[in-house]
Design a protein around this motif. Structure first.
Motif, PDB file in Angstrom:
ATOM      1  N   SER A 231       2.321  -5.736   4.854  1.00 23.00           N
ATOM      2  CA  SER A 231       1.901  -4.558   5.617  1.00 23.00           C
ATOM      3  C   SER A 231       2.978  -4.055   6.567  1.00 23.00           C
ATOM      4  O   SER A 231       3.011  -2.867   6.905  1.00 23.00           O
ATOM      5  CB  SER A 231       0.618  -4.875   6.403  1.00 23.00           C
TER       6      SER A 231
ATOM      7  N   PRO B 279       7.161  -1.682   5.101  1.00 24.42           N
ATOM      8  CA  PRO B 279       7.582  -0.266   5.109  1.00 24.42           C
ATOM      9  C   PRO B 279       8.090   0.197   6.466  1.00 24.42           C
ATOM     10  O   PRO B 279       9.114   0.899   6.549  1.00 24.42           O
ATOM     11  CB  PRO B 279       6.306   0.476   4.696  1.00 24.42           C
ATOM     12  N   GLU B 280       7.413  -0.166   7.538  1.00 27.93           N
ATOM     13  CA  GLU B 280       7.843   0.249   8.871  1.00 27.93           C
ATOM     14  C   GLU B 280       9.212  -0.353   9.202  1.00 27.93           C
ATOM     15  O   GLU B 280      10.086   0.330   9.764  1.00 27.93           O
ATOM     16  CB  GLU B 280       6.816  -0.176   9.918  1.00 27.93           C
TER      17      GLU B 280
ATOM     18  N   ARG C 129       0.822  -1.211   0.000  1.00 29.53           N
ATOM     19  CA  ARG C 129       0.000   0.000   0.000  1.00 29.53           C
ATOM     20  C   ARG C 129       0.854   1.259   0.000  1.00 29.53           C
ATOM     21  O   ARG C 129       0.420   2.317  -0.452  1.00 29.53           O
ATOM     22  CB  ARG C 129      -0.918   0.003   1.228  1.00 29.53           C
ATOM     23  N   ARG C 130       2.059   1.143   0.552  1.00 28.72           N
ATOM     24  CA  ARG C 130       2.965   2.287   0.615  1.00 28.72           C
ATOM     25  C   ARG C 130       4.309   1.853   0.055  1.00 28.72           C
ATOM     26  O   ARG C 130       4.928   0.923   0.565  1.00 28.72           O
ATOM     27  CB  ARG C 130       3.106   2.757   2.064  1.00 28.72           C
ATOM     28  N   VAL C 131       4.755   2.505  -1.015  1.00 27.53           N
ATOM     29  CA  VAL C 131       6.012   2.167  -1.657  1.00 27.53           C
ATOM     30  C   VAL C 131       7.060   3.204  -1.273  1.00 27.53           C
ATOM     31  O   VAL C 131       6.859   4.406  -1.494  1.00 27.53           O
ATOM     32  CB  VAL C 131       5.862   2.100  -3.192  1.00 27.53           C
ATOM     33  N   LEU C 132       8.162   2.761  -0.703  1.00 22.15           N
ATOM     34  CA  LEU C 132       9.217   3.672  -0.278  1.00 22.15           C
ATOM     35  C   LEU C 132      10.155   3.971  -1.438  1.00 22.15           C
ATOM     36  O   LEU C 132      10.347   3.151  -2.337  1.00 22.15           O
ATOM     37  CB  LEU C 132      10.011   3.052   0.880  1.00 22.15           C
TER      38      LEU C 132
ATOM     39  N   GLU D 240      11.977   1.565   7.210  1.00 19.91           N
ATOM     40  CA  GLU D 240      12.239   2.905   7.742  1.00 19.91           C
ATOM     41  C   GLU D 240      13.036   2.826   9.037  1.00 19.91           C
ATOM     42  O   GLU D 240      13.990   3.597   9.242  1.00 19.91           O
ATOM     43  CB  GLU D 240      10.923   3.640   7.959  1.00 19.91           C
TER      44      GLU D 240
END
Length: 293
Positions: free
Chosen positions: A247, A250-251, A211-214, A254
């Protein structure tokens, strides 16, 4: 508490586009994902003495207990290039040593008594016969990311895992050359695209797009592997575990990138001296102590 052991080489990564050198590799990214999921995260692999300080410090900041195997010279150093089709990693330097001795790995497994083991060689440091040892040591889940075997063997990398002994294999379009039907449970990821969960070549389900691409996806495959393995150890469904893993990636990235950059600044990591790139099997096999599987 689930105990996760990651066996791989910590690396020094040289990001493209002017990024500064930082510690990386599967022990950092898989270890970080495991720690975020509440696992006790342990790691072990070869570390070059030239880069020992920042490597050890980055793991400490992430709460990953690293048991380094020290070798003379640099750690594994990779130049990373980000392209439209994904990330490309070029091996630029390596420790002056060969594969981790099987006796040492057997001792490590006996002492650590892990519930989950992730083998994720970046080159040639994890001998394939080590994989079945993990199940024999009592591990409930054994995961293999064959990125290093692919760098050495190309599309023939499944031959390195012919002995079996794993719960699942995860390979990504970025890090492993496409192979034919791979036996057993396989997670195949394609960066920002949908992937697949397969059993003996038959598709079981879809791995959704993140859902979130870094902007910096370095370590995504390692974090995904560890998250799936920890989920399976808790009794999760093979397809649902893939969705949960996507899910958390990404966390984990980071957090891992932040800790690696802080460790580099704190201990003054400098770029390694320029070296000639080391390519696929023809180049890699000339490294001292290396054995081609």
């Amino acid at each position: 508490m689930t105990r996760l052991l990651v066996v791989a080489a910590p690396t020094i990564d040289l990001p493209g586009g002017g990024g500064k050198p930082r510690p990386g590799g599967p022990t950092i990214y898989a270890g970080c994902a495991g720690a975020l999921l509440g696992c006790e995260a342990l790691a072990s692999g070869p570390v070059g003495l030239e880069h020992a300080g920042p490597v050890v410090e980055a793991h400490r900041r992430l709460g990953v207990r690293l048991e380094p195997i020290y070798y003379p010279g640099p750690s594994f150093v990779f130049r990373l290039t980000y392209e439209e089709r994904g990330r490309r990693a070029e091996l630029a330097a390596a420790p002056r040593g060969g594969s981790i001795p099987l006796t040492l790995l057997a001792s490590l497994l006996s002492r650590a008594r892990p519930d989950v083991v992730v083998f994720s060689p970046v080159a040639f440091e994890v001998p394939p016969p080590a994989v079945p040892l993990a199940l024999l040591s009592g591990a409930r889940v054994v995961a293999v990311d064959p990125q290093g075997y692919s760098r050495v063997l190309g599309g023939a990398w499944p031959s390195a895992l012919a002995r079996g002994g794993y719960t699942f294999i995860h390979y990504s379009a970025d890090d492993a050359q496409p192979a034919g039907s791979v036996p057993g449970l396989v997670y195949y990821t394609r960066g920002a695209e949908e992937g697949a969960v397969m059993l003996n070549g038959a598709k079981l389900g879809v791995i959704p797009r993140p859902r979130r691409v870094l902007s910096d996806p370095t370590g995504a495959g390692d974090a995904f592997t560890a998250a799936v393995a920890c989920c399976l150890a808790g009794g999760g469904d093979v397809v649902e575990c893939a969705r949960e893993a996507v899910s958390i990636v990404p966390e984990a990235l980071e957090e891992a990138h932040r800790a690696a950059e802080e460790a580099s600044r704190a201990l003054g990591l400098l770029p390694p001296p320029p070296v000639e790139p080391v390519g696929a099997a023809e180049g890699v096999k000339h490294l001292p102590g290396h054995e081609v599987y």
